[in-house]
Structure formats: C-alpha cells, structure tokens
Design a protein around this motif. Sequence first.
Motif, mmCIF file in Angstrom:
data_model
loop_
_atom_site.group_PDB
_atom_site.id
_atom_site.type_symbol
_atom_site.label_atom_id
_atom_site.label_comp_id
_atom_site.label_asym_id
_atom_site.label_seq_id
_atom_site.Cartn_x
_atom_site.Cartn_y
_atom_site.Cartn_z
ATOM 1 N N SER A 125 0.836 -1.208 0.000
ATOM 2 C CA SER A 125 0.000 0.000 0.000
ATOM 3 C C SER A 125 0.867 1.253 0.000
ATOM 4 O O SER A 125 1.845 1.350 0.732
ATOM 5 C CB SER A 125 -0.910 0.008 1.229
ATOM 6 O OG SER A 125 -1.805 -1.075 1.221
ATOM 7 N N MET A 126 0.463 2.210 -0.815
ATOM 8 C CA MET A 126 1.151 3.497 -0.870
ATOM 9 C C MET A 126 0.246 4.650 -0.446
ATOM 10 O O MET A 126 0.721 5.702 -0.046
ATOM 11 C CB MET A 126 1.667 3.752 -2.288
ATOM 12 C CG MET A 126 2.775 2.813 -2.733
ATOM 13 S SD MET A 126 4.300 3.057 -1.781
ATOM 14 C CE MET A 126 4.804 4.683 -2.378
ATOM 15 N N ASP A 127 -1.077 4.452 -0.571
ATOM 16 C CA ASP A 127 -2.024 5.508 -0.193
ATOM 17 C C ASP A 127 -2.374 5.328 1.284
ATOM 18 O O ASP A 127 -3.398 4.768 1.640
ATOM 19 C CB ASP A 127 -3.271 5.470 -1.075
ATOM 20 C CG ASP A 127 -3.861 4.075 -1.223
ATOM 21 O OD1 ASP A 127 -3.220 3.092 -0.786
ATOM 22 O OD2 ASP A 127 -4.972 3.961 -1.778
ATOM 23 N N LEU A 128 -1.500 5.846 2.143
ATOM 24 C CA LEU A 128 -1.604 5.619 3.585
ATOM 25 C C LEU A 128 -2.372 6.765 4.235
ATOM 26 O O LEU A 128 -1.843 7.860 4.429
ATOM 27 C CB LEU A 128 -0.214 5.472 4.201
ATOM 28 C CG LEU A 128 0.713 4.440 3.532
ATOM 29 C CD1 LEU A 128 2.009 4.306 4.315
ATOM 30 C CD2 LEU A 128 0.025 3.088 3.388
ATOM 31 N N ALA A 147 -3.641 9.998 13.362
ATOM 32 C CA ALA A 147 -3.395 11.009 12.331
ATOM 33 C C ALA A 147 -4.022 10.563 11.013
ATOM 34 O O ALA A 147 -3.846 9.428 10.589
ATOM 35 C CB ALA A 147 -1.893 11.217 12.155
ATOM 36 N N ILE A 148 -4.751 11.467 10.369
ATOM 37 C CA ILE A 148 -5.429 11.192 9.106
ATOM 38 C C ILE A 148 -4.947 12.196 8.061
ATOM 39 O O ILE A 148 -4.808 13.389 8.339
ATOM 40 C CB ILE A 148 -6.959 11.309 9.259
ATOM 41 C CG1 ILE A 148 -7.455 10.478 10.446
ATOM 42 C CG2 ILE A 148 -7.660 10.907 7.970
ATOM 43 C CD1 ILE A 148 -7.233 8.992 10.325
ATOM 44 N N ALA A 149 -4.697 11.719 6.859
ATOM 45 C CA ALA A 149 -4.170 12.572 5.785
ATOM 46 C C ALA A 149 -4.988 13.865 5.651
ATOM 47 O O ALA A 149 -6.221 13.844 5.636
ATOM 48 C CB ALA A 149 -4.186 11.803 4.461
ATOM 49 N N LEU A 169 -0.520 12.884 -5.278
ATOM 50 C CA LEU A 169 -0.984 13.222 -3.939
ATOM 51 C C LEU A 169 -1.240 11.977 -3.102
ATOM 52 O O LEU A 169 -0.702 11.828 -2.012
ATOM 53 C CB LEU A 169 -2.267 14.068 -4.022
ATOM 54 C CG LEU A 169 -2.165 15.402 -4.750
ATOM 55 C CD1 LEU A 169 -3.509 16.104 -4.751
ATOM 56 C CD2 LEU A 169 -1.098 16.290 -4.120
ATOM 57 N N SER A 170 -2.085 11.064 -3.618
ATOM 58 C CA SER A 170 -2.551 9.948 -2.804
ATOM 59 C C SER A 170 -1.449 8.960 -2.461
ATOM 60 O O SER A 170 -1.520 8.274 -1.432
ATOM 61 C CB SER A 170 -3.700 9.224 -3.509
ATOM 62 O OG SER A 170 -3.290 8.695 -4.750
ATOM 63 N N GLU A 171 -0.428 8.864 -3.306
ATOM 64 C CA GLU A 171 0.688 7.962 -3.027
ATOM 65 C C GLU A 171 1.983 8.737 -2.808
ATOM 66 O O GLU A 171 3.049 8.142 -2.723
ATOM 67 C CB GLU A 171 0.848 6.968 -4.174
ATOM 68 C CG GLU A 171 -0.377 6.097 -4.382
ATOM 69 C CD GLU A 171 -0.221 5.084 -5.503
ATOM 70 O OE1 GLU A 171 0.912 4.961 -6.036
ATOM 71 O OE2 GLU A 171 -1.202 4.419 -5.843
ATOM 72 N N THR A 205 -11.846 8.489 8.211
ATOM 73 C CA THR A 205 -10.492 7.954 8.363
ATOM 74 C C THR A 205 -9.833 7.536 7.054
ATOM 75 O O THR A 205 -8.721 7.015 7.082
ATOM 76 C CB THR A 205 -10.492 6.747 9.326
ATOM 77 O OG1 THR A 205 -11.335 5.717 8.798
ATOM 78 C CG2 THR A 205 -10.986 7.152 10.706
ATOM 79 N N ALA A 206 -10.475 7.765 5.911
ATOM 80 C CA ALA A 206 -9.867 7.342 4.640
ATOM 81 C C ALA A 206 -10.063 8.389 3.551
ATOM 82 O O ALA A 206 -10.588 8.092 2.474
ATOM 83 C CB ALA A 206 -10.446 6.002 4.197
ATOM 84 N N PRO A 207 -9.647 9.630 3.769
ATOM 85 C CA PRO A 207 -9.900 10.689 2.779
ATOM 86 C C PRO A 207 -9.153 10.519 1.466
ATOM 87 O O PRO A 207 -9.573 11.070 0.444
ATOM 88 C CB PRO A 207 -9.444 11.958 3.504
ATOM 89 C CG PRO A 207 -8.407 11.475 4.476
ATOM 90 C CD PRO A 207 -8.919 10.140 4.939
ATOM 91 N N LEU A 208 -8.035 9.778 1.459
ATOM 92 C CA LEU A 208 -7.325 9.568 0.204
ATOM 93 C C LEU A 208 -8.109 8.650 -0.731
ATOM 94 O O LEU A 208 -7.930 8.702 -1.953
ATOM 95 C CB LEU A 208 -5.941 8.957 0.458
ATOM 96 C CG LEU A 208 -4.958 9.804 1.259
ATOM 97 C CD1 LEU A 208 -3.648 9.041 1.460
ATOM 98 C CD2 LEU A 208 -4.693 11.133 0.556
ATOM 99 N N ARG A 209 -8.981 7.811 -0.151
ATOM 100 C CA ARG A 209 -9.670 6.784 -0.936
ATOM 101 C C ARG A 209 -11.189 6.938 -0.965
ATOM 102 O O ARG A 209 -11.845 6.228 -1.711
ATOM 103 C CB ARG A 209 -9.321 5.400 -0.370
ATOM 104 C CG ARG A 209 -7.860 5.021 -0.553
ATOM 105 C CD ARG A 209 -7.501 3.805 0.270
ATOM 106 N NE ARG A 209 -7.358 4.131 1.679
ATOM 107 C CZ ARG A 209 -7.575 3.262 2.659
ATOM 108 N NH1 ARG A 209 -7.981 2.047 2.393
ATOM 109 N NH2 ARG A 209 -7.401 3.623 3.909
ATOM 110 N N ARG A 210 -11.749 7.869 -0.176
ATOM 111 C CA ARG A 210 -13.206 7.998 -0.101
ATOM 112 C C ARG A 210 -13.561 9.472 0.025
ATOM 113 O O ARG A 210 -13.093 10.165 0.925
ATOM 114 C CB ARG A 210 -13.715 7.198 1.102
ATOM 115 C CG ARG A 210 -15.192 6.957 1.169
ATOM 116 C CD ARG A 210 -15.509 5.938 2.262
ATOM 117 N NE ARG A 210 -14.854 6.281 3.526
ATOM 118 C CZ ARG A 210 -14.452 5.390 4.427
ATOM 119 N NH1 ARG A 210 -14.635 4.101 4.216
ATOM 120 N NH2 ARG A 210 -13.863 5.786 5.540
ATOM 121 N N LEU A 211 -14.384 9.973 -0.867
ATOM 122 C CA LEU A 211 -14.686 11.395 -0.972
ATOM 123 C C LEU A 211 -15.251 11.985 0.311
ATOM 124 O O LEU A 211 -14.823 13.057 0.765
ATOM 125 C CB LEU A 211 -15.676 11.606 -2.124
ATOM 126 C CG LEU A 211 -16.250 13.027 -2.285
ATOM 127 C CD1 LEU A 211 -15.156 13.990 -2.732
ATOM 128 C CD2 LEU A 211 -17.407 13.020 -3.263
#
Length: 487
Positions: free
Chosen positions: A78-81, A99-101, A138-140, A358-364
């Motif tokens: 995984s790279m999109d942490l 901590a959340i992105a 950005l995401s990775e 908790t998953a803003p890189l993967r969920r709008l």
Amino acid sequence: MASQRTVTLRSTDPAAGEVVAAAGLKPRFDAIRAEQEVPAEFPDDVLAEADTVATQPLSRPERDESELPFLTIDPPGSMDLDQAMHLSRDGDGYRVRYAIAHLESFVAPGGAIDAEARRRGQTIYAPDERTPLHPPTLSEGAASLLPDQVRPAYLWDIRLDARGEHTAAEVYPALVRSVDRLEYTAVQEAVDAGTDDERLVLLKEIGEKRIALEQERGGASLPMPDQEVEEVDGGFRLHLRPLVPAEDWNAQISLLTGMVAGGMMLEARVGILRTMPDPERSAVDQLRRIARALGVEWAEGTDHGTFLRSLDGTDPKHLALIHESTVLFRGAGYTAFDGSVPEVVEQSAIGAPYAHVTAPLRRLVDRFGLALCVAVSAGEEVPQWVREALPVLPDLMEASDRTAGAVERATTDAVEAATLADRVGQEFPAVVVDAPDGKDDGDDLEIQLVDPPVMAKAKGAANLGAEVTVRLTDVDLAQGKVTFEVV
C-alpha cells in the motif's frame, strides 16, 4: 460490521496454488471498467493542479507533532496511507492519537481536483489495478502518511478510560511523522510471539477492550473470510483469507474515531453519518428458524450480534448461516443533516452513531467530515464549502458504492470462470449457502466450493447447509459465469 466478498491487490508466492494467466483476463477487466464507466486517466488540468500543490501546498498546519513516533499498519504494497497512530497509557486508561491525511492542504474547494474527486467518489479496486480517487502524486506521494516524511494531518487526540470507553476528544491540524510502516501479518506474528513492543501490546489491549464494548452495545460482525484475488507474476489466483486478529484491533481504532466524529456531528446538529437501521424483527426471526433447521444452537435471550460472533466459517452449517445473515445488514447509507438530528442516527452493525472520517485519500466523504469536525472541535463555524456539499454527498457516495461493488463482483466472477475454464465435467465438494426458503425445490442453489473458493449457482435439490458434490457443466468466459449441477 458485516463483511462482504472483497477483492484486494496483494503480491504473493507464485509457487502456491493455481494461477490463472493474466493475458486473457486483463482485456476482460478493461471491458468491465468500461461497462461500469470507471474513469480512466485524470484530465490534464487535474494532473497539473496536483503537481503544483504537491510542491506548493495550499496550507500548512501550525502545530508540529512530528516528534511523536507514529506508525502505520496496512496491507503489503500500500502506498495511499490515510492513517497513522500513536498509542500510549494515560493513567489507568489510554491515549489514542490518530493522524489522518490532511487533504485541505492539497485540494482547493471548487478546484479541478475537487471536481474530479466528486465525479469518482472513491478509489475503485480491481485485481489488476486500482483507479484512484486522487492523482497518485498526492494519494501515493505528498498527501500520503509515508514513513520518515513530515506530513500535514488531522490529528485526533482521544482519551479512553480503563475499560476503553471514550471520555474526551479533540481534533486539529498538525504536522506528523510516521517512523514505522507495518503490515497486518507481521504485527500478528510479533504479538503471537510475545513481543515487548509497547505499541503493539497496546494495540491488542485497546483493540480487545473496544471489541468487548462493541459486543456490549449490540454491534454485529460476520466471521466471513475474504475471497481475494491475488496478483502474482504472470497471472491471478483466488483464495479465501481469514482475517487475523490484528486487523480487527486496527479496525477498532478507526471505528472509535468514526464514533467520536459521529458524536461531534450530532452535538453540533450538522454532519453526514454512515447509518444503517436495526434489522427487521421478521429477519431476525427468519434467521432463528434457519438456525433451528440446521441444528445450530441459538440460546434464548442471545441477541443476533452475539450469535453471529459465535459462528465458525469453517463449519458448513455455520457458513450457510453467515451467508443467510446478510439479510440483517440492509439499508446502509449516508445521512446528511444540518440544523436538526435525523430520525436514524446509528450504524446498527456498530451499535452507535458513526461517520466516515479515516480514509480521505480513498473515499470522498471523509474530506468533508474531517473539516467539519475540526471546526466543531475548535468551536468555530463549519466551513461554507462543507455545508454546501452535505446535501449532494449521499448521492455521490451511493453511486460510487454501486460502481465499486459492480466492478468487484464482475472481476471476481471473471477470475472464477478463468480458473475453472478447462475443468468442465469435473466434480467438486461444495456447501449449499443459500436456497429458496431455506430448502431447495428445484430452483438454483447458491454454493460455495471448497477448492477453488468459488461462489456459484447450481441446479439440483439439496438442503441449506448441506455438504454436496457438484459437477461443472458450463463456463462462459465472456460473461464470467459458471454453471454447476448437484450430483
């Protein structure tokens, strides 16, 4: 919470198990993405904006918490942490810093990245590739909580008592640094070996206490292994992967944060919750009747959540009940509100109000929930760009959920068909996991093959939960369909 069939990307040892060549499957995966209108490349203006903000962020948190040694726990590769944690003791209780992105540093409301993210809704996963919500720059890269990098984050600071109950919390922007990038299996192996790493000891300790509290709340989860498609050199392989306890401990930290966020939103009377109504009494009664017919004990007075946790997915009759129990987990959705509290506020599988943050890189939706909670925590006005988005977010997320689910099902079906393509006429052991009214009268049965781990329809008569032998009668590679009959 209810677990569903999932497809994940994972590299593994190609020497174990049957590998299906990628050559014939990749065109099928491409066709599925086209059928479901999954976005392909990012538009030039989105990529240009991402390149700019990656090196020149829109903002930078003033608080610096980068001396705290955060760690991440994710699947291999995984790279999109999105998440990093720091756990510590706090008197008789605990302190969870999560901590959340911080996408506010990179995504301008109304900008090109924002518009494209709304069009996509979430990252779409297929066995061969992922279609990301945000440009990988950005995401990775710049927004990902990669190890040994100082990154902007939303920092949740949550206090727990000795039982693991939440007692206080705040969230604010801060700079953080992850020092260790761990994987679930490595964490589990270390804990099982009696590690003296206090971080992992606390993860288990807090995780188990949160699981116990979930049970007290009446939360429900299914012990269903994930059906995964692993990408290996030259092809793909199906297998069932039981979840290791470390994944549940890690998930409990995320669930805790989402529950705290949901509470903040309700107190402020503005937000967007992930909701699911309690199951209908008739559905619970039906499941009780099926359990009785299968000879599986369900003690009087035991709620459905406790009963489901007691099931063993390796037992054929229990596996059938696990599949049948999905009827209890219907009606999940997103509920936005502003000014008054909605009628349904709980996510019944969790047993509490809950929000995705908790998953803003993967969920709008998470990006908006996080910005909202920061404002509420600080006693400030919720940003107007968040308020304006609340009414449209449920439809955007539900549409992207449908797309993600359709891609997942179709690509897994394609791998199942390819795995069985040259085995027409062969017989396989299987378990009947669904049948009309709990017992077949000649209609299609739903079966779970033991090896390979394929879910399919079969013609014939058999009782729910029965161990049967089925014969493969047809494979349609173009449609990703396989047909069986009970021998």
